[in-house]
Design a protein around this motif. Structure first.
Motif, mmCIF file in Angstrom:
data_model
loop_
_atom_site.group_PDB
_atom_site.id
_atom_site.type_symbol
_atom_site.label_atom_id
_atom_site.label_comp_id
_atom_site.label_asym_id
_atom_site.label_seq_id
_atom_site.Cartn_x
_atom_site.Cartn_y
_atom_site.Cartn_z
ATOM 1 N N ARG A 405 8.445 -49.371 -33.035
ATOM 2 C CA ARG A 405 7.936 -49.165 -31.437
ATOM 3 C C ARG A 405 8.976 -50.306 -30.620
ATOM 4 N N THR A 406 9.394 -51.349 -31.392
ATOM 5 C CA THR A 406 10.236 -51.984 -30.542
ATOM 6 C C THR A 406 11.595 -51.425 -30.157
ATOM 7 N N GLN A 407 12.000 -50.395 -30.890
ATOM 8 C CA GLN A 407 13.354 -49.645 -30.495
ATOM 9 C C GLN A 407 13.089 -48.621 -29.414
ATOM 10 N N ASN A 408 12.108 -48.671 -28.681
ATOM 11 C CA ASN A 408 11.884 -47.621 -27.834
ATOM 12 C C ASN A 408 12.726 -48.091 -26.533
ATOM 13 N N ALA A 409 13.243 -47.155 -25.915
ATOM 14 C CA ALA A 409 13.991 -47.508 -24.457
ATOM 15 C C ALA A 409 12.876 -47.866 -23.436
ATOM 16 N N ALA A 410 13.291 -48.674 -22.239
ATOM 17 C CA ALA A 410 12.555 -49.170 -21.462
ATOM 18 C C ALA A 410 12.559 -48.208 -20.105
ATOM 19 N N GLY A 411 13.562 -47.205 -20.140
ATOM 20 C CA GLY A 411 13.462 -46.543 -18.926
ATOM 21 C C GLY A 411 12.194 -45.687 -18.740
ATOM 22 N N LEU A 412 11.686 -45.246 -19.541
ATOM 23 C CA LEU A 412 10.520 -44.345 -19.347
ATOM 24 C C LEU A 412 9.111 -44.909 -18.719
ATOM 25 N N GLU A 413 9.139 -46.481 -19.019
ATOM 26 C CA GLU A 413 8.164 -47.065 -18.587
ATOM 27 C C GLU A 413 8.164 -47.147 -16.831
ATOM 28 N N ARG A 414 9.385 -46.926 -16.244
ATOM 29 C CA ARG A 414 9.633 -47.025 -14.755
ATOM 30 C C ARG A 414 8.885 -45.723 -14.329
ATOM 31 N N LEU A 415 8.843 -44.687 -15.173
ATOM 32 C CA LEU A 415 8.483 -43.450 -14.508
ATOM 33 C C LEU A 415 7.083 -42.831 -15.078
ATOM 34 N N ALA A 416 6.531 -43.517 -15.858
ATOM 35 C CA ALA A 416 5.240 -43.353 -16.417
ATOM 36 C C ALA A 416 4.547 -44.573 -16.955
ATOM 37 N N ARG A 417 3.517 -44.479 -17.072
ATOM 38 C CA ARG A 417 2.563 -45.396 -17.193
ATOM 39 C C ARG A 417 2.227 -45.674 -18.583
ATOM 40 N N ARG A 418 2.513 -46.765 -19.366
ATOM 41 C CA ARG A 418 2.478 -47.062 -20.540
ATOM 42 C C ARG A 418 1.087 -47.420 -21.113
ATOM 43 N N ILE A 419 0.381 -46.918 -22.081
ATOM 44 C CA ILE A 419 -0.739 -47.182 -22.641
ATOM 45 C C ILE A 419 -0.655 -47.670 -24.306
ATOM 46 N N VAL A 420 -1.233 -48.679 -24.493
ATOM 47 C CA VAL A 420 -1.204 -48.970 -25.878
ATOM 48 C C VAL A 420 -2.568 -48.648 -26.435
ATOM 49 N N PRO A 421 -2.587 -47.661 -27.410
ATOM 50 C CA PRO A 421 -3.640 -47.234 -27.845
ATOM 51 C C PRO A 421 -4.663 -48.085 -28.414
ATOM 52 N N GLU A 422 -5.866 -47.992 -28.084
ATOM 53 C CA GLU A 422 -6.995 -49.055 -28.595
ATOM 54 C C GLU A 422 -8.232 -48.295 -29.162
ATOM 55 N N VAL A 423 -8.021 -46.830 -29.399
ATOM 56 C CA VAL A 423 -9.186 -46.228 -29.849
ATOM 57 C C VAL A 423 -8.664 -45.521 -30.927
ATOM 58 N N GLY A 424 -9.665 -45.122 -31.806
ATOM 59 C CA GLY A 424 -9.517 -44.520 -33.129
ATOM 60 C C GLY A 424 -10.132 -43.068 -33.165
ATOM 61 N N TRP A 425 -10.101 -42.604 -34.306
ATOM 62 C CA TRP A 425 -11.012 -41.204 -34.763
ATOM 63 C C TRP A 425 -12.248 -41.517 -34.614
ATOM 64 N N ASP A 426 -12.840 -42.847 -34.856
ATOM 65 C CA ASP A 426 -14.625 -42.970 -34.907
ATOM 66 C C ASP A 426 -14.715 -43.059 -33.445
ATOM 67 N N ASP A 427 -13.952 -43.227 -32.608
ATOM 68 C CA ASP A 427 -14.455 -43.390 -31.054
ATOM 69 C C ASP A 427 -14.708 -42.003 -30.495
ATOM 70 N N LEU A 428 -14.208 -40.882 -30.876
ATOM 71 C CA LEU A 428 -14.183 -39.571 -30.453
ATOM 72 C C LEU A 428 -15.785 -39.051 -30.894
ATOM 73 N N VAL A 429 -16.216 -38.453 -29.936
ATOM 74 C CA VAL A 429 -17.520 -37.732 -30.097
ATOM 75 C C VAL A 429 -17.274 -36.128 -29.419
ATOM 76 N N LEU A 430 -16.715 -35.205 -30.434
ATOM 77 C CA LEU A 430 -16.364 -33.905 -30.265
ATOM 78 C C LEU A 430 -16.868 -33.113 -31.358
ATOM 79 N N PRO A 431 -16.969 -31.687 -30.838
ATOM 80 C CA PRO A 431 -17.140 -30.759 -31.897
ATOM 81 C C PRO A 431 -15.976 -30.765 -32.849
ATOM 82 N N ALA A 432 -16.635 -30.228 -34.212
ATOM 83 C CA ALA A 432 -15.620 -30.336 -35.467
ATOM 84 C C ALA A 432 -14.568 -29.300 -35.165
#
Length: 686
Positions: A405-432
């Motif tokens: 991930r450290t090799q990502n270019a920084a230009g996109l962050e000026r055009l979009a909001r970066r979110i570092v994921p902090e949730v996993g599959w166990d956090d989803l409550v969805l149908p199978a």
């Protein structure tokens, strides 16, 4: 004092220093100097034929064996300067295409930088003590040529290698031609004397590059073109995940040359780019290197390309732009730099990671979803090793993904909001079925290289190797959170596109904004989320006026651009019916997010309240799930509001806080608080 008396026969002359007498020059000529060699020891050189003082070469009837009338070799240069073993001069002459006359002119101009007596000699011969370097007329005479000889003048004019490669400089263009001064740049003179320090003006602009790891595919063929076919200009068009610099360095190494990397945007931005470009070519010429130039932007000054392609130095340019033949008069060899195969990536990872630190983990498989070139893989491996060492543990999957991930270019962050994921599959409550499709989407991202590149399941048509999904459902059903979970499971970051930075009222600007986003996303290993996608990916309509026509042009452009996108993109919409059918055909996965049923709502209430917040004994999750038909986003909002109410009252979260929070959520949604829904808790909701 003794040295002064030895070299100055008239030390008491009141006009000394203002003129040079014959006695002073004779004394300087008679002064003994210890013989020395300008260059490292090597085989004896053969002097330039046809060149010698006052016509002593074979062209004027002089000796034909390379010896002058005075017995010295033609390679010996001016009196007192021995050039036997001049391997650097010979190498420079061969590399730059210098004639014997060029070599002689170069030595005449270099003499004052090697022996200080030549300052006096040239001042005497110029009849001006202030002019201590040779003029063009003097240099031609010393080389045995008439001052008006065109053959000599042409060697000191534009188009000649001495001038075009800046091996020799001509001063004072406003003077008559014959009185213009000649001097050798410090870098050239120093190199000929054995000094290998680089040109100071190139520090930070040019960097020596060395081959590392296994050579990329195509390096040997390009190396043969450089070494045997005489190719001197190549353009490496780099696709996402390709390693143009690695290919260029390996090809030059195969051709027996070093590589000098050049930051082309920095060169083009310099106030005097043409001068710097000439210095770069000269540096490569002196060191026997080729130039690896890039990334090409397409807006470089024409003079930069003209100077870079001067002479016989190989220039390997790279970039993502198509090559424009108008850039240079010389036609390049064009090479498509494709991404590394799975086997090549694995080989680079193995060569970059020290043995014994991985403990059986396959780094290539752990990072299969990342599109990285060889240099990026090596940098990522270095970061992973540092992270693991700091934690005192072997390199693991998390370290490898963090390094990637450290090799990502920084230009996109000026055009979009970066979110570092902090949730996993166990956090989803969805149908199978919904969860199954989300897992399928993650699997497509992991295995797309094998399916699309190795197995060629999507050949032709200019299609990209990306994965595109549609998340459709009402607000609050978990679309954005699911995108975050998918990104987190892949070890990627999530970039949500802000429509305010995309949609523009002026014709054509929306497409330009989207092109910038897609272009920056090509250099980022992440998940691109277009929320409220129907705003920009809407249906094309019948053309009734100019607005309809331009709106349809936007949609048509987006259809084409999405098809060539190489990344992982998710389109989220509340109104699936509003999307153009042509988009649906180009989607790899369509995931419908239903409104949660009672069982799902109970699980959502329990999940949103968490395990850390204190709960009062009267909390009735079954009643909350049965009574209130809310989507997951609204349940989360209500749970957070209840937490604030409980914290403000300094007590555990109870039904009073939860019902009050639901009432507030109902009012936000514009829904009525009915007794049939709230039952005995109605008074708490108002």
């Amino acid at each position: 004092m003794a040295r002064r008396r030895e070299s100055d026969p008239q030390p008491d002359d009141p006009f000394r220093g203002l003129y040079l007498s014959d006695e002073t020059v004779d004394a300087a000529l008679a002064t003994a100097r210890e013989p020395f060699d300008l260059w490292p020891a090597g085989p004896a050189g053969v002097g330039p034929e046809g060149v010698g003082p006052e016509g002593t070469g074979p062209a004027d009837g002089g000796p034909a064996d390379g010896r002058r009338a005075d017995g010295r070799s033609e390679r010996d240069g001016p009196e007192g300067i021995r050039l036997e073993g001049s391997d650097r001069l010979s190498a420079l002459a061969d590399a730059a295409g210098l004639t014997p006359l060029d070599e002689a002119l170069l030595l005449v101009a270099l003499a004052p930088d090697v022996d200080s007596r030549f300052e006096q000699f040239y001042g005497y011969l110029n009849d001006d003590v202030t002019r201590r370097r040779p003029s063009i007329g003097l240099a031609l005479r010393l080389c045995g040529l008439p001052e008006a000889a065109a053959s000599g003048r042409l060697r000191l004019a534009a188009g000649a290698p001495l001038v075009d490669l800046a091996l020799l400089r001509v001063d004072s263009p406003d003077r008559p031609v014959l009185s213009r001064g000649l001097w050798v740049p410090d870098r050239v003179g120093g190199w000929l004397l054995g000094v290998d320090a680089p040109e100071p003006s190139l520090i930070g602009l040019a960097t020596p590059l060395t081959p590392a790891g296994p050579p990329p595919t195509g390096a040997a063929a390009l190396g043969r073109a450089l070494a045997r076919a005489g190719a001197r200009l190549a353009y490496l068009r780099e696709r996402t995940g390709g390693s143009a610099t690695a290919l260029a360095v390996a090809a030059l190494d195969d051709a027996g040359r070093a590589a000098l990397g050049v930051d082309l945007p920095r060169l083009a931005a310099d106030p005097q780019p043409a001068e710097l470009a000439t210095a770069l070519v000269r540096e490569a010429l002196l060191t026997g290197a080729g130039l690896v130039v890039g990334p090409v932007q397409g807006d470089e000054p024409w003079a930069v390309w003209a100077r870079l392609t001067t002479g016989e130095v190989p220039v390997l340019a790279y970039g993502t732009q198509p090559w424009d033949p108008a850039w240079t008069a010389r036609a390049p060899v064009q090479v498509e730099v494709v991404p590394l195969s799975a086997a090549e990536r694995a080989a680079v990872w193995r060569s970059a990671l020290p043995d014994g630190l991985v403990n059986g983990l396959d780094p290539a498989a752990a990072t299969a979803q990342f599109v990285l070139g060889a240099p990026a893989i090596r940098r990522a491996a270095s970061v992973a090793v540092q992270l693991a060492t700091a934690a005192g543990e072997p390199v693991g999957e998390a370290h490898l993904r963090a390094g990637a991930r450290t090799q990502n270019a920084a230009g996109l962050e000026r055009l979009a909001r970066r979110i570092v994921p902090e949730v996993g599959w166990d956090d989803l409550v969805l149908p199978a079925p919904t969860l199954s499709l989300l897992h399928e989407l993650a699997g497509r991202a992991r295995h797309r290289d094998r399916v699309l590149r190795e197995w060629r399941m999507r050949p032709g048509g200019g299609r990209g190797h990306g994965v595109t999904a549609l998340f459709a459902g009402d607000s609050g059903t978990g679309k954005t959170m699911s995108a975050e979970v998918v990104a987190g499971s892949l070890g990627l970051e999530l970039y949500t596109v802000n429509l305010a930075t995309v949609v523009d009222k002026y014709v054509g600007e929306t497409e330009k904004n989207l092109e910038r986003i897609f272009g920056e996303a090509a250099g980022v290993n992440g998940v691109l989320l277009f929320d409220e996608a129907d705003a920009i990916f809407g249906k094309r309509s019948e053309v009734r006026d100019a607005h309809d026509r331009y709106a349809n042009i936007e949609s048509a452009y987006l259809l084409q651009r999405m098809e060539t996108f190489d990344g992982l993109a998710v389109l989220a919409t509340n109104l699936r019916a509003n999307l153009d059918e042509a988009f649906t055909r180009r989607l790899d996965v369509v995931v419908d997010f239903p409104v949660p049923d009672e069982a799902a709502r109970r699980a959502l209430w329990d999940r949103c309240l968490g395990t850390r917040a204190p709960r009062a004994p009267d909390v009735d999750l079954d009643f909350l799930a049965d009574a209130f038909e809310l989507a997951g986003g609204h349940i989360r909002s209500a749970a957070i509001t209840a937490g604030y109410l409980a914290a403000g009252a300094d007590r555990p979260v109870g039904m009073a806080e939860l019902i009050g929070a639901v009432g507030r959520e109902y009012r936000k949604l514009g829904r009525l608080t009915l007794e049939s829904e709230f039952g005995p808790y109605l008074t708490l909701a108002t």
